[in-house]
Design a protein around this motif. Structure first.
Motif, PDB file in Angstrom:
ATOM      1  N   UNK A  93      -4.214  17.743   4.097  1.00  0.00           N
ATOM      2  CA  UNK A  93      -4.393  17.265   2.718  1.00  0.00           C
ATOM      3  C   UNK A  93      -5.546  16.277   2.677  1.00  0.00           C
ATOM      4  N   UNK A  94      -6.459  16.469   1.733  1.00  0.00           N
ATOM      5  CA  UNK A  94      -7.630  15.605   1.613  1.00  0.00           C
ATOM      6  C   UNK A  94      -7.627  14.971   0.220  1.00  0.00           C
ATOM      7  N   UNK A  95      -7.768  13.646   0.144  1.00  0.00           N
ATOM      8  CA  UNK A  95      -7.640  12.971  -1.170  1.00  0.00           C
ATOM      9  C   UNK A  95      -8.710  13.397  -2.158  1.00  0.00           C
ATOM     10  N   UNK A  96      -9.916  13.774  -1.679  1.00  0.00           N
ATOM     11  CA  UNK A  96     -10.970  14.142  -2.629  1.00  0.00           C
ATOM     12  C   UNK A  96     -10.736  15.524  -3.259  1.00  0.00           C
ATOM     13  N   UNK A  97      -9.748  16.271  -2.750  1.00  0.00           N
ATOM     14  CA  UNK A  97      -9.421  17.573  -3.306  1.00  0.00           C
ATOM     15  C   UNK A  97      -8.178  17.545  -4.184  1.00  0.00           C
ATOM     16  N   UNK A  98      -7.502  16.404  -4.220  1.00  0.00           N
ATOM     17  CA  UNK A  98      -6.257  16.300  -4.990  1.00  0.00           C
ATOM     18  C   UNK A  98      -6.554  15.870  -6.418  1.00  0.00           C
ATOM     19  N   UNK A  99      -5.672  16.266  -7.306  1.00  0.00           N
ATOM     20  CA  UNK A  99      -5.723  15.826  -8.707  1.00  0.00           C
ATOM     21  C   UNK A  99      -4.523  14.942  -8.955  1.00  0.00           C
ATOM     22  N   UNK A 100      -4.790  13.692  -9.313  1.00  0.00           N
ATOM     23  CA  UNK A 100      -3.714  12.729  -9.492  1.00  0.00           C
ATOM     24  C   UNK A 100      -3.318  12.652 -10.964  1.00  0.00           C
ATOM     25  N   UNK A 122       7.067   6.684  -2.205  1.00  0.00           N
ATOM     26  CA  UNK A 122       5.772   6.195  -1.719  1.00  0.00           C
ATOM     27  C   UNK A 122       4.788   7.355  -1.602  1.00  0.00           C
ATOM     28  N   UNK A 123       3.515   7.044  -1.765  1.00  0.00           N
ATOM     29  CA  UNK A 123       2.470   8.062  -1.677  1.00  0.00           C
ATOM     30  C   UNK A 123       2.015   8.212  -0.232  1.00  0.00           C
ATOM     31  N   UNK A 124       1.781   9.455   0.187  1.00  0.00           N
ATOM     32  CA  UNK A 124       1.284   9.711   1.537  1.00  0.00           C
ATOM     33  C   UNK A 124       0.633  11.081   1.598  1.00  0.00           C
ATOM     34  N   UNK A 125      -0.188  11.287   2.596  1.00  0.00           N
ATOM     35  CA  UNK A 125      -0.888  12.557   2.795  1.00  0.00           C
ATOM     36  C   UNK A 125      -0.275  13.298   3.973  1.00  0.00           C
ATOM     37  N   UNK A 126      -0.035  14.581   3.773  1.00  0.00           N
ATOM     38  CA  UNK A 126       0.456  15.409   4.861  1.00  0.00           C
ATOM     39  C   UNK A 126      -0.717  16.024   5.615  1.00  0.00           C
ATOM     40  N   UNK A 127      -0.433  16.810   6.611  1.00  0.00           N
ATOM     41  CA  UNK A 127      -1.476  17.458   7.389  1.00  0.00           C
ATOM     42  C   UNK A 127      -2.278  18.424   6.509  1.00  0.00           C
ATOM     43  N   UNK A 174       0.833  -1.206   0.000  1.00  0.00           N
ATOM     44  CA  UNK A 174       0.000   0.000   0.000  1.00  0.00           C
ATOM     45  C   UNK A 174       0.867   1.255   0.000  1.00  0.00           C
ATOM     46  N   UNK A 175       0.476   2.248  -0.812  1.00  0.00           N
ATOM     47  CA  UNK A 175       1.223   3.499  -0.911  1.00  0.00           C
ATOM     48  C   UNK A 175       2.229   3.514  -2.036  1.00  0.00           C
ATOM     49  N   UNK A 176       2.502   2.362  -2.661  1.00  0.00           N
ATOM     50  CA  UNK A 176       3.490   2.329  -3.737  1.00  0.00           C
ATOM     51  C   UNK A 176       2.830   2.719  -5.060  1.00  0.00           C
ATOM     52  N   UNK A 177       3.650   3.289  -5.931  1.00  0.00           N
ATOM     53  CA  UNK A 177       3.195   3.637  -7.270  1.00  0.00           C
ATOM     54  C   UNK A 177       3.638   2.535  -8.225  1.00  0.00           C
TER      55      UNK A 177
END
Length: 272
Positions: A265-272, A258-263, A135-138
């Motif tokens: 940061x919300x995944x539904x607001x990010x553009x991947x 690895x992928x991770x979220x900082x303080x 989990x977290x790997x690209x």
């Protein structure tokens, strides 16, 4: 005074187009005069129809031949030699010992369901794993298996993620993709290829030590030579496609990180 004029004779109705003329229905003898009053009473009609001639007369019914309900069978063998009476039809009080199985049309099995993959998950797309030990790997998507699972690879030399099957709900598809060209997966890389052989754990007897004498020992998984060769073949095609890009250096570092979220940061607001 003028002589009376003769009445015009009514012309017969013309036959219908089909050539068949409908029969005229006559008026019943005992018709309704209005308000539920009929022309003749019940007694009058009794005499008009001469029903008194049939009062008390009974026509004998012809007797039907009775069908046999039982049959007598001879019993052979020693100390038998008698007869047995068997019913030709079972009685109504007979109940079967087992319900009759009626075939019913069933739905399609799970293996025959139509697989629908998200449109952004195409071969060559860089994905982010959300579950499992990686989990977290690209990873890079290299194909879609008939079961609907995604076949991904790290490549292994970048982030130690081997060829794996992943459900699409545990994957985020990014806008980054790698052009694999005319690369085709080997035909033997299907769902049966990734199934593990469930072997029973071997029991080892330990009497000198104070441990349990029936302690179980699990065998360590070791990839086969075929698995190593397939991993190398797929990784070479992916690494070759990455090397053709202008931003190959940046993409290699992107896959290794690895992928991770900082303080905040919300995944539904990010553009991947």
């Amino acid at each position: 005074m003028a002589p009376p004029q003769p009445k015009a004779v009514a012309k017969p109705a013309a036959a219908p187009a089909g050539g068949v003329q409908k029969a005229k229905l006559g008026k019943p003898r005992n018709y309704d005069l209005g308000n539920g009053v009929v022309r003749f009473s019940k007694t009058k009609m009794f005499h008009k129809k001469a029903k008194y001639k049939f009062v008390g007369k009974k026509n004998p019914k012809a007797e039907k031949a009775k069908k046999p309900t039982v049959v007598v069978k001879q019993i052979g063998g020693e100390k038998n030699g008698g007869t047995r009476t068997v019913l030709l039809r079972r009685r109504r009080s007979f109940y079967p010992t087992q319900d009759k199985i009626t075939p019913r049309p069933h739905h399609k099995t799970f293996s025959k369901h139509v697989r629908r993959i998200r449109p952004n998950l195409t071969p060559g797309t860089v994905c982010i794993l959300l579950a499992g030990r990686h989990a977290g790997k690209r990873v890079v998507l290299v194909g879609v298996l008939p079961s609907g699972l995604l076949l991904v690879t790290g490549p292994f030399v970048f982030n130690s993620c081997p060829l794996r099957r992943v459900p699409q709900r545990y994957v985020i598809g990014t806008s980054t993709s790698v052009d694999l060209g005319d690369f085709q997966l080997p035909a033997h890389l299907d769902d049966g290829y990734f199934k593990k052989n469930k072997k029973s754990a071997k029991r080892t007897v330990k009497r000198k030590t104070g441990e349990d004498i029936f302690a179980t020992k699990k065998e360590k998984y070791v990839p086969s030579e075929q698995r190593k060769a397939d991993q190398k073949l797929v990784d070479e095609a992916v690494i070759k496609a990455i090397g053709k890009r202008a931003d190959k250096k940046t993409l290699r570092g992107y896959l290794k990180a690895a992928f991770g979220l900082r303080s905040s940061q919300f995944p539904h607001r990010l553009r991947f």
